[in-house]
Design a protein around this motif. Structure first.
Motif, PDB file in Angstrom:
ATOM      1  N   SER A  61       0.842  -1.194   0.000  1.00 61.48           N
ATOM      2  CA  SER A  61       0.000   0.000   0.000  1.00 61.48           C
ATOM      3  C   SER A  61       0.879   1.246   0.000  1.00 61.48           C
ATOM      4  N   ILE A  63       0.781   5.474   0.078  1.00 62.55           N
ATOM      5  CA  ILE A  63      -0.009   6.684   0.323  1.00 62.55           C
ATOM      6  C   ILE A  63       0.726   7.869  -0.283  1.00 62.55           C
ATOM      7  N   GLN A  76      -5.574  10.758  -8.124  1.00 64.43           N
ATOM      8  CA  GLN A  76      -6.627   9.744  -8.030  1.00 64.43           C
ATOM      9  C   GLN A  76      -7.117   9.340  -9.410  1.00 64.43           C
ATOM     10  N   THR A  88      -3.234   5.202  -2.542  1.00 63.25           N
ATOM     11  CA  THR A  88      -4.244   6.056  -1.919  1.00 63.25           C
ATOM     12  C   THR A  88      -3.691   7.471  -1.834  1.00 63.25           C
ATOM     13  N   LYS A  90      -4.107  11.485  -0.355  1.00 63.68           N
ATOM     14  CA  LYS A  90      -4.734  12.296   0.691  1.00 63.68           C
ATOM     15  C   LYS A  90      -4.253  13.738   0.587  1.00 63.68           C
TER      16      LYS A  90
END
Length: 203
Positions: A61, A63, A76, A88, A90
């Protein structure tokens, strides 16, 4: 090799940053907690670094964080288009969106150009956002901030890799050493310029 959409909110991905990705893949691949803890990409922009890592590490994963909402939306979009679901993204300033987390790898291509640098008026840099290019203290402010704060977010034996200007290698090495990182060294880009400085965290 990944097709990426860019926008006025982001930098244009460059071959220099491929060197960062190559060394991140090589150095962090054997970390025992890589799959469980994942990696963090600060100032992700288009998501280029995070998505490149995800494409090579489908079980890890990643980020990506960016302060610009438009950049996060674009990252995204690129992730969805490439079907790289382990990435992901943010919105927030540097480590704010990942409070309390620790990673096996932290990478960043932060702003590192001095605001008086004449290169800002040349080439494709003219079409990129100053917020992604320029930093205070002769371009070192964000590099220093990341190196200082990253220690709170790194597991033992995690690597920090920072992209920087061709004349900043010694300064960034000094910052990492002063902050307790080990195995600190600088890697040259494809043009034979100092471009990536890295260190391992051993608390």
């Amino acid at each position: 090799s990944l097709p990426l959409m860019v926008s006025p909110a982001t930098l244009i991905p460059r071959p220099d940053t491929e060197v960062l990705v190559e060394h991140a893949l090589k150095l962090a691949a054997n970390h025992p907690m890589l799959v469980q803890a994942g990696a963090l990409d600060l100032g992700t922009g288009t998501g280029a670094i995070a998505l490149a890592l995800t494409s090579e590490w489908p079980n890890v994963s990643i980020i990506g964080v960016d302060i610009q909402a438009d950049a996060v939306a674009l990252a995204q979009h690129n992730s969805a288009q490439l079907r790289l679901v382990n990435a992901t993204f943010k919105q927030g300033s540097w480590f704010e969106p990942v409070q309390g987390q620790k990673f096996a790898l932290i990478v960043s291509n932060p702003p590192y150009i001095d605001e008086d640098d004449h290169h800002l008026n040349q080439g494709d840099v003219r079409f990129e956002p100053w917020s992604a290019l320029v930093a205070k203290d002769q371009g070192l402010a964000d590099l220093i901030l990341i190196a200082t704060q990253a220690r709170q977010y790194m597991l033992a034996d995690a690597w920090l890799l920072l992209e920087h200007g061709f004349a900043q290698g010694q300064a960034v090495r000094d910052v990492l050493i002063e902050n307790g990182y080990r195995d600190v060294h600088t890697v040259k880009d494809y043009g034979d310029n100092d471009r990536i400085t890295l260190g391992k965290w051993n608390p």
